[in-house]
Design a protein around this motif. Structure first.
Motif, mmCIF file in Angstrom:
data_model
loop_
_atom_site.group_PDB
_atom_site.id
_atom_site.type_symbol
_atom_site.label_atom_id
_atom_site.label_comp_id
_atom_site.label_asym_id
_atom_site.label_seq_id
_atom_site.Cartn_x
_atom_site.Cartn_y
_atom_site.Cartn_z
ATOM 1 N N ASN A 69 -13.010 88.804 -51.996
ATOM 2 C CA ASN A 69 -12.482 89.577 -53.100
ATOM 3 C C ASN A 69 -12.457 88.420 -54.290
ATOM 4 O OD1 ASN A 69 -10.401 88.456 -51.364
ATOM 5 N ND2 ASN A 69 -9.014 89.039 -53.279
ATOM 6 N N GLN A 70 -12.332 87.080 -53.922
ATOM 7 C CA GLN A 70 -12.167 85.956 -55.013
ATOM 8 C C GLN A 70 -13.572 85.648 -55.344
ATOM 9 O OE1 GLN A 70 -10.404 83.418 -51.862
ATOM 10 N NE2 GLN A 70 -8.492 83.004 -53.614
ATOM 11 N N LEU A 71 -14.467 85.923 -54.656
ATOM 12 C CA LEU A 71 -15.852 85.394 -54.993
ATOM 13 C C LEU A 71 -16.399 86.620 -55.783
ATOM 14 C CD1 LEU A 71 -18.472 83.929 -54.836
ATOM 15 C CD2 LEU A 71 -18.987 85.332 -52.648
ATOM 16 N N LEU A 72 -16.043 87.858 -55.624
ATOM 17 C CA LEU A 72 -16.256 88.985 -56.462
ATOM 18 C C LEU A 72 -15.781 88.787 -58.011
ATOM 19 C CD1 LEU A 72 -17.717 91.762 -55.851
ATOM 20 C CD2 LEU A 72 -15.475 92.842 -55.709
ATOM 21 N N ASN A 73 -14.812 88.027 -58.156
ATOM 22 C CA ASN A 73 -14.520 87.935 -59.612
ATOM 23 C C ASN A 73 -14.709 86.774 -60.130
ATOM 24 O OD1 ASN A 73 -12.530 90.150 -59.333
ATOM 25 N ND2 ASN A 73 -10.993 88.950 -58.306
#
Ligand SMILES: *[C@@H]1O[C@H](CO)[C@@H](O)[C@H](O)[C@H]1NC(C)=O
Ligand SMILES: *[C@@H]1O[C@H](CO)[C@@H](O)[C@H](O)[C@H]1NC(C)=O
Ligand SMILES: *[C@@H]1O[C@H](CO)[C@@H](O)[C@H](O)[C@H]1NC(C)=O
Length: 389
Positions: A69-73
């Protein structure tokens, strides 16, 4: 281990191929998995999986960890080492429902400012200013409350293609390899196109390009000049009506097929031409049938005679096209059609001509042996092609 390979490892110079890593391969029952990537490359995530699931997958590279979810942002992660470690805590029963994937580029691609990556998750405009560019398109899962029966798992709906000046535009299936600046024969769309005419080759840049559904998880665009287009993740299969007598369009059919129809506008005062650029990986027979009020230009593509970038056409004036399979899961077909009028091929030309590769935008390295092999495959397929003119 071979000494040379060992030395490469020691110096950290391992070159890994670009790749897509699907998230549904990982679950809580598995130990952390190591994937070989290239230090200096970029890592992207294409996913519309729920954030709660993405939080349960941790990636580690070069000593630092983050959850997906961090990579998505963030707009990609610069890879610091050759090893990417993936650990999921998602139960194996639910991991199969994940549709997202990671995409790792090479370091050379990451350092090339003419190379870019776009995730299609909703509508967006793609504009490239000019020069030789490579743009990778990553799709998230197609989601709709009542999806049509033939809805693809992932798709890009491409509309409003504008090739400014004389820009050459190519769409390719697959991911750009380490030698991505060399044109391959994996193009499923080429504009302009070169047609044999009276002993020479005529170049036609089609100003009209029909909307297309690219039903693939990923694909890429190469161009040699400025262009723009609209990308979206929607899907529709409607009878398509063209508005220009000179036009081109593409079908990328995978997974579930239903018939696809195009009606062409024609100029009754002029003759017509119909050509196709075809790549097939079929499990069942597929039919591509162009018709007008008097006759038909049908082609049957058989499994086992897979074509790579085959060029097949005729001085046939098309009013309609039907593309269909003999099964709802016939396999994969890339079909670009070129239909134009007024551009007269000599009437003595045999109705069907075959060419395996068009003029490249950069120097091509397609081996001659591959070419003749493709030609053989085309001729094998033409044995089942019946021309009713
Ligand atoms: C194209 O024309 C056909 C027949 O005239 C019509 O049934 C169909 O709805 C049209 N398609 C679109 C997308 O308007
Ligand atoms: C398409 O193929 C199916 C068989 O898979 C057949 O039943 C149907 O009649 C075909 N439709 C057209 C328009 O060719
Ligand atoms: C279609 O192409 C032909 C051949 O290039 C040209 O003569 C004709 O004017 C074009 N028609 C339109 C409407 O663009």
């Amino acid at each position: 281990m071979n000494t040379a390979i060992l030395l490469l490892f020691l110096y950290g110079l391992v070159l890994a191929d670009p790749q897509a890593i699907f998230l549904n391969q990982y679950n809580a029952d598995m130990a952390a998995s190591n994937v070989a990537v290239e230090a200096g490359g970029m890592l992207y995530l294409a996913s519309n999986d729920d954030v709660a699931s993405l939080k349960m997958i941790t990636i580690t590279n070069g000593g630092s960890s983050l959850t997906l979810n961090q990579l998505l942002n963030q707009n990609g992660l610069k890879l610091a080492s050759n090893q990417l470690t993936i650990k999921s805590t998602i139960p194996s029963a639910s991991s199969a429902t994940l549709s997202g994937f990671l995409y790792a580029t090479t370091a050379a691609q990451a350092n090339d400012n003419t190379f870019s990556v776009t995730v299609v998750n909703g509508g967006q405009q793609l504009n490239r200013a000019g020069g030789q560019t490579t743009t990778v398109i990553l799709n998230v899962e197609f989601k709709q409350n009542f999806p049509p029966f033939d809805a693809p798992k992932r798709t890009t709906y491409v509309t409003g293609i504008n090739q400014f000046g004389s820009t050459s535009l190519n769409f390719h299936h697959g991911l750009p390899a380490a030698d991505y600046q060399t044109l391959k024969s994996n193009q499923f769309f080429e504009n302009p196109q070169y047609f044999d005419n009276d002993g020479g080759q005529e170049k036609i840049l089609f100003k009209s390009v029909e909307p297309m559904q690219v039903n693939l998880p990923y694909w890429y665009i190469t161009a040699d000049g400025p262009y723009s287009m609209t990308l979206d993740g929607t899907y529709r299969n409607v009878i398509h009506n063209t508005t220009s007598v000179n036009t081109t369009g593409v079908f990328v059919l995978t997974d579930v097929w239903l018939p696809h129809y195009v009606n062409f506008v024609t100029d009754p005062t002029r003759k017509g031409n119909t050509f196709t650029l075809v790549t097939t990986e079929l499990k069942r027979e597929a039919q591509v049938v162009f018709t007008n009020d008097e006759s038909a230009f049908p082609a049957t593509y058989a499994p086992g005679n897979n074509l790579i970038h085959a060029f097949i056409g005729s001085n046939f004036k098309s009013e309609r096209l039907v593309v269909n399979g003999t099964d709802i899961y016939p396999g994969t077909m890339y079909l670009q059609y070129y239909v134009w009028t007024g551009y007269l091929l000599p009437t003595t030309t045999v109705p069907t001509t075959v060419r395996t590769s068009s003029r490249p935008i950069t120097s091509t390295t397609v081996a001659t042996s591959t070419k003749s092999c493709n030609k053989l495959k085309v001729f094998l397929s033409l044995l089942v092609l019946v021309c009713v003119i």
